[in-house]
Design a protein around this motif. Sequence first.
Motif, PDB file in Angstrom:
ATOM      1  N   MET A   1       0.872  -1.170  -0.183  1.00  0.00           N
ATOM      2  CA  MET A   1      -0.127   0.460  -0.051  1.00  0.00           C
ATOM      3  C   MET A   1       1.044   1.592   0.102  1.00  0.00           C
ATOM      4  N   ASN A   2       0.747   2.625  -0.887  1.00  0.00           N
ATOM      5  CA  ASN A   2       1.203   3.082  -0.805  1.00  0.00           C
ATOM      6  C   ASN A   2       0.988   4.029   0.531  1.00  0.00           C
ATOM      7  N   ASP A   3       2.457   4.945   0.847  1.00  0.00           N
ATOM      8  CA  ASP A   3       2.031   5.518   1.812  1.00  0.00           C
ATOM      9  C   ASP A   3       1.928   6.656   1.220  1.00  0.00           C
ATOM     10  N   LEU A   4       1.061   7.202   2.040  1.00  0.00           N
ATOM     11  CA  LEU A   4       0.481   8.591   1.997  1.00  0.00           C
ATOM     12  C   LEU A   4       1.173   9.860   2.698  1.00  0.00           C
ATOM     13  N   ARG A   5       1.707   9.248   3.911  1.00  0.00           N
ATOM     14  CA  ARG A   5       3.226  10.150   5.144  1.00  0.00           C
ATOM     15  C   ARG A   5       3.677  11.559   4.000  1.00  0.00           C
ATOM     16  N   PRO A   6       4.077  11.022   3.426  1.00  0.00           N
ATOM     17  CA  PRO A   6       5.421  12.214   2.660  1.00  0.00           C
ATOM     18  C   PRO A   6       4.532  12.960   1.867  1.00  0.00           C
ATOM     19  N   VAL A   7       2.961  13.249   1.471  1.00  0.00           N
ATOM     20  CA  VAL A   7       2.393  13.856   0.521  1.00  0.00           C
ATOM     21  C   VAL A   7       1.839  14.802   1.797  1.00  0.00           C
ATOM     22  N   LEU A   8       0.833  14.058   2.806  1.00  0.00           N
ATOM     23  CA  LEU A   8       0.204  14.509   3.366  1.00  0.00           C
ATOM     24  C   LEU A   8       0.324  15.026   4.728  1.00  0.00           C
ATOM     25  N   LEU A   9       1.627  14.528   4.817  1.00  0.00           N
ATOM     26  CA  LEU A   9       2.228  15.674   6.469  1.00  0.00           C
ATOM     27  C   LEU A   9       2.910  16.596   6.517  1.00  0.00           C
ATOM     28  N   PRO A  10       3.518  16.796   4.942  1.00  0.00           N
ATOM     29  CA  PRO A  10       4.556  18.274   4.886  1.00  0.00           C
ATOM     30  C   PRO A  10       2.638  19.273   4.725  1.00  0.00           C
ATOM     31  N   LEU A  11       1.617  19.028   4.695  1.00  0.00           N
ATOM     32  CA  LEU A  11       0.495  20.182   4.031  1.00  0.00           C
ATOM     33  C   LEU A  11       0.175  20.550   4.969  1.00  0.00           C
ATOM     34  N   PRO A  12       0.087  22.136   4.931  1.00  0.00           N
ATOM     35  CA  PRO A  12      -0.530  22.738   6.494  1.00  0.00           C
ATOM     36  C   PRO A  12      -2.111  22.066   6.702  1.00  0.00           C
ATOM     37  N   LEU A  13      -2.273  22.331   7.895  1.00  0.00           N
ATOM     38  CA  LEU A  13      -3.616  22.159   8.702  1.00  0.00           C
ATOM     39  C   LEU A  13      -4.850  22.162   7.621  1.00  0.00           C
ATOM     40  N   THR A  14      -4.600  23.623   7.106  1.00  0.00           N
ATOM     41  CA  THR A  14      -5.852  23.904   6.329  1.00  0.00           C
ATOM     42  C   THR A  14      -6.293  23.036   5.182  1.00  0.00           C
ATOM     43  N   HIS A  15      -5.093  22.240   4.774  1.00  0.00           N
ATOM     44  CA  HIS A  15      -4.898  21.244   3.405  1.00  0.00           C
ATOM     45  C   HIS A  15      -5.375  19.917   4.076  1.00  0.00           C
ATOM     46  N   GLN A  16      -4.836  20.060   5.035  1.00  0.00           N
ATOM     47  CA  GLN A  16      -4.497  18.466   5.197  1.00  0.00           C
ATOM     48  C   GLN A  16      -6.431  18.377   6.505  1.00  0.00           C
ATOM     49  N   ALA A  17      -7.920  19.784   6.461  1.00  0.00           N
ATOM     50  CA  ALA A  17      -8.582  19.622   6.936  1.00  0.00           C
ATOM     51  C   ALA A  17      -9.689  18.911   5.638  1.00  0.00           C
ATOM     52  N   VAL A  18      -9.447  19.942   4.609  1.00  0.00           N
ATOM     53  CA  VAL A  18      -9.870  20.011   3.489  1.00  0.00           C
ATOM     54  C   VAL A  18      -9.598  18.104   2.435  1.00  0.00           C
ATOM     55  N   PHE A  19      -8.919  17.515   2.923  1.00  0.00           N
ATOM     56  CA  PHE A  19      -8.322  16.034   2.368  1.00  0.00           C
ATOM     57  C   PHE A  19      -9.007  15.288   3.470  1.00  0.00           C
ATOM     58  N   ALA A  20      -9.148  15.588   4.743  1.00  0.00           N
ATOM     59  CA  ALA A  20     -10.524  14.542   5.585  1.00  0.00           C
ATOM     60  C   ALA A  20     -11.431  14.511   5.434  1.00  0.00           C
ATOM     61  N   ALA A  21     -12.262  16.379   4.781  1.00  0.00           N
ATOM     62  CA  ALA A  21     -13.980  16.259   4.246  1.00  0.00           C
ATOM     63  C   ALA A  21     -13.695  15.962   3.645  1.00  0.00           C
ATOM     64  N   LEU A  22     -13.185  15.609   2.451  1.00  0.00           N
ATOM     65  CA  LEU A  22     -13.396  14.755   1.098  1.00  0.00           C
ATOM     66  C   LEU A  22     -12.990  14.128   1.508  1.00  0.00           C
ATOM     67  N   THR A  23     -12.677  13.791   2.029  1.00  0.00           N
ATOM     68  CA  THR A  23     -12.759  11.797   2.321  1.00  0.00           C
ATOM     69  C   THR A  23     -14.284  11.675   2.900  1.00  0.00           C
ATOM     70  N   CYS A  24     -14.005  12.398   3.309  1.00  0.00           N
ATOM     71  CA  CYS A  24     -15.937  12.111   4.813  1.00  0.00           C
ATOM     72  C   CYS A  24     -16.470  11.973   3.452  1.00  0.00           C
ATOM     73  N   VAL A  25     -16.742  12.451   2.895  1.00  0.00           N
ATOM     74  CA  VAL A  25     -17.197  13.184   1.940  1.00  0.00           C
ATOM     75  C   VAL A  25     -17.954  11.696   0.791  1.00  0.00           C
TER      76      VAL A  25
END
Length: 195
Positions: A1-25
């Motif tokens: 399984m590809n690891d999201l860490r290197p892409v997701l963790l450096p993002l600002p909190l605002t961007h991570q929140a949108v990632f989470a929101a669109l996952t919840c959609v």
Amino acid sequence: MNDLRPVLLPLPLTHQAVFAALTCVRLLPSVERFDQEEPEKGAPVFRTAIAALCAFGAQQAVAPSQWARLQEQLEGFWPDLDETTNPFASYAFDACVALGEALALVQSGEPEHVLQCATAARDTVDMYVQDVTGVELPPDQLNAFVDATPEMQREVARQHALAQALATERPLTAAAVEQLRAQGGNEPLIDLTVL
């Protein structure tokens, strides 16, 4: 399984929140399906929380009390798997895990929560594949089987594409969030009609 860490963790909190929101959609249809057989509905809580997460991502102020209230409402809805006979309870439960992680993310600022949100979505796909195929394999073989399915490949690719798209947006605007939401599509994460 590809690891999201290197892409997701450096993002600002605002961007991570949108990632989470669109996952919840993508998990919202599981909650809507669960709601069909329940007196208390969870979908309104999800819609409100997704809108608040997107607003937060687009630099709009969200009061800490609103996050706490949403967390409380989510916990009030969260299905108890030992007490329900609703066949969609496990899917709604995974959706609650994802939204719970999203709300924890914006309240604590701890990036591990966005990874757990992504994991909850993949857990839903994993459960769906096992439910639909009825496959019974030893755990290591089962993981490899599920990871190779088109459903899991699609979700992993979606998560990576969304994270990479977010990495190019600085700062996020409401229009950019809506565009990302449209690009992600509104189809359910899984085909609930075959369950």
